[in-house]
Motif scaffolding. Structure first.
Motif, PDB file in Angstrom:
ATOM      1  N   MET A   1      -1.220 -43.188-146.073  1.00  0.00           N
ATOM      2  CA  MET A   1      -2.091 -42.161-145.499  1.00  0.00           C
ATOM      3  C   MET A   1      -2.042 -40.880-146.311  1.00  0.00           C
ATOM      4  O   MET A   1      -3.050 -40.162-146.412  1.00  0.00           O
ATOM      5  CB  MET A   1      -1.683 -41.892-144.043  1.00  0.00           C
ATOM      6  CG  MET A   1      -1.936 -43.071-143.110  1.00  0.00           C
ATOM      7  SD  MET A   1      -3.596 -43.779-143.271  1.00  0.00           S
ATOM      8  CE  MET A   1      -4.609 -42.409-142.724  1.00  0.00           C
ATOM      9  N   PHE A   2      -0.899 -40.589-146.908  1.00  0.00           N
ATOM     10  CA  PHE A   2      -0.814 -39.428-147.796  1.00  0.00           C
ATOM     11  C   PHE A   2      -1.723 -39.634-149.007  1.00  0.00           C
ATOM     12  O   PHE A   2      -2.451 -38.721-149.425  1.00  0.00           O
ATOM     13  CB  PHE A   2       0.626 -39.224-148.246  1.00  0.00           C
ATOM     14  CG  PHE A   2       0.808 -38.084-149.210  1.00  0.00           C
ATOM     15  CD1 PHE A   2       0.808 -36.771-148.766  1.00  0.00           C
ATOM     16  CD2 PHE A   2       0.962 -38.326-150.571  1.00  0.00           C
ATOM     17  CE1 PHE A   2       0.969 -35.712-149.654  1.00  0.00           C
ATOM     18  CE2 PHE A   2       1.113 -37.283-151.467  1.00  0.00           C
ATOM     19  CZ  PHE A   2       1.122 -35.962-151.007  1.00  0.00           C
TER      20      PHE A   2
ATOM     21  N   VAL B   1       3.081 -43.991-143.871  1.00  0.00           N
ATOM     22  CA  VAL B   1       2.991 -42.551-144.167  1.00  0.00           C
ATOM     23  C   VAL B   1       2.508 -42.317-145.599  1.00  0.00           C
ATOM     24  O   VAL B   1       1.615 -41.492-145.845  1.00  0.00           O
ATOM     25  CB  VAL B   1       4.359 -41.879-143.942  1.00  0.00           C
ATOM     26  CG1 VAL B   1       4.338 -40.439-144.450  1.00  0.00           C
ATOM     27  CG2 VAL B   1       4.724 -41.910-142.467  1.00  0.00           C
TER      28      VAL B   1
ATOM     29  N   VAL C   1       7.518 -47.881-141.704  1.00  0.00           N
ATOM     30  CA  VAL C   1       7.058 -46.534-141.348  1.00  0.00           C
ATOM     31  C   VAL C   1       6.730 -45.737-142.606  1.00  0.00           C
ATOM     32  O   VAL C   1       5.689 -45.074-142.693  1.00  0.00           O
ATOM     33  CB  VAL C   1       8.135 -45.801-140.518  1.00  0.00           C
ATOM     34  CG1 VAL C   1       7.722 -44.353-140.275  1.00  0.00           C
ATOM     35  CG2 VAL C   1       8.358 -46.526-139.197  1.00  0.00           C
ATOM     36  N   GLY C   2       7.607 -45.808-143.596  1.00  0.00           N
ATOM     37  CA  GLY C   2       7.375 -45.087-144.842  1.00  0.00           C
ATOM     38  C   GLY C   2       6.113 -45.542-145.552  1.00  0.00           C
ATOM     39  O   GLY C   2       5.383 -44.726-146.138  1.00  0.00           O
TER      40      GLY C   2
END
Length: 268
Positions: A87-88, A84, A80-81
């Protein structure tokens, strides 16, 4: 051919040294292969020097840290990290990078880093890890060799011409059959010399690994064709880059670890 043979021999001795060296050297080698492979993939899609690429490298380092310290129970949080953070990085570089490049940044982790880490995971398996590690090359590199010579000699029907025009159905069959026979012979030798029940596990694993190696090769060819490149790099003379040499092993290593490890555990 001579260049390919010499380069292959040098690569073989490097791998043999890492295997003989034990856990630390194998971990370092797996990490090095992963870093080079990710760099090659990222360079093809033009993110190797961008925020997306740097984020991918850092996430690969985090994954290998989890692996080294045996913290794989945190893998779901890592997945999950990773999504994220990628995408950041994409949002931060939106003006110069596209969404498909962000997808490749994430793919670099789960297509290159995670599968190639199974080189290390196979080697550190208790009791029979080193034997399965050797089998890994029967399933991939020896299967490639059998497929090449069978295809040159008997090849008439194209396998997937739009991805790899030189590969034939006959070559693919020859690769799987040849690797399976070599796995059987290898298992018989181990059984006779070390009293390890390896005939069935090694035969089945070789067949499964050689079959899946075909798709690993084709997947790498597909990426190269999409981006109109012949080789990922020229790092290994006569072979291309790390991903050109380890493309089938990316798919084979998890199969050997799961299938071979499970069968060896059940049959012993």
């Amino acid at each position: 051919m001579r260049t390919r043979i010499i380069s292959g021999a040098v690569l073989f001795f490097i791998l043999a040294g890492a295997v003989a060296g034990g856990r630390i050297t194998m971990f370092i080698l797996s990490l090095a292969i992963t870093c080079l492979g990710m760099f090659e993939l990222y360079r093809v899609v033009d993110i190797h020097k961008s925020a997306l690429g740097i984020t991918g490298y850092l996430l690969a380092a985090v994954y290998y840290s989890l692996l080294w310290f045996d913290l794989m129970e945190f893998m779901q949080y890592y997945c999950v990290g990773s999504a994220v953070l990628i995408m950041f990085a994409y949002v931060c570089s939106f003006k110069t990078k596209k969404a498909d490049q962000a997808a490749f940044a994430l793919l670099g982790i789960f297509y290159v880093a995670v599968p190639l880490s199974f080189l290390y995971k196979i080697r550190i398996l208790p009791d029979y890890g080193i034997y399965l590690f050797i089998l890994l090359f029967v399933c991939s590199w020896l299967a490639d060799t059998f497929a090449y010579f069978t295809g040159v000699t008997l090849g008439k029907h194209k396998l997937v011409p739009h991805l790899s025009p030189k590969k034939s159905v006959e070559g693919a069959v020859g690769g799987v059959v040849g690797a399976t026979l070599m796995g059987l012979i290898y298992g018989i030798v181990l059984s006779n010399c070390l009293h390890v029940k390896a005939q069935i596990p090694f035969t089945v694993t070789s067949a499964a690994g050689a079959f899946i190696s075909i798709f690993g090769d084709l997947a790498a060819s597909g990426i190269k064709r999409n981006f109109d490149v012949k080789d990922y790099s020229n790092l290994i003379p006569g072979h291309g880059g790390i991903l050109d040499r380890f493309d089938s092993m990316i798919f084979v290593a998890p199969v050997v670890y799961i299938v071979g490890g499970l069968l060896m555990h059940v049959i012993q």
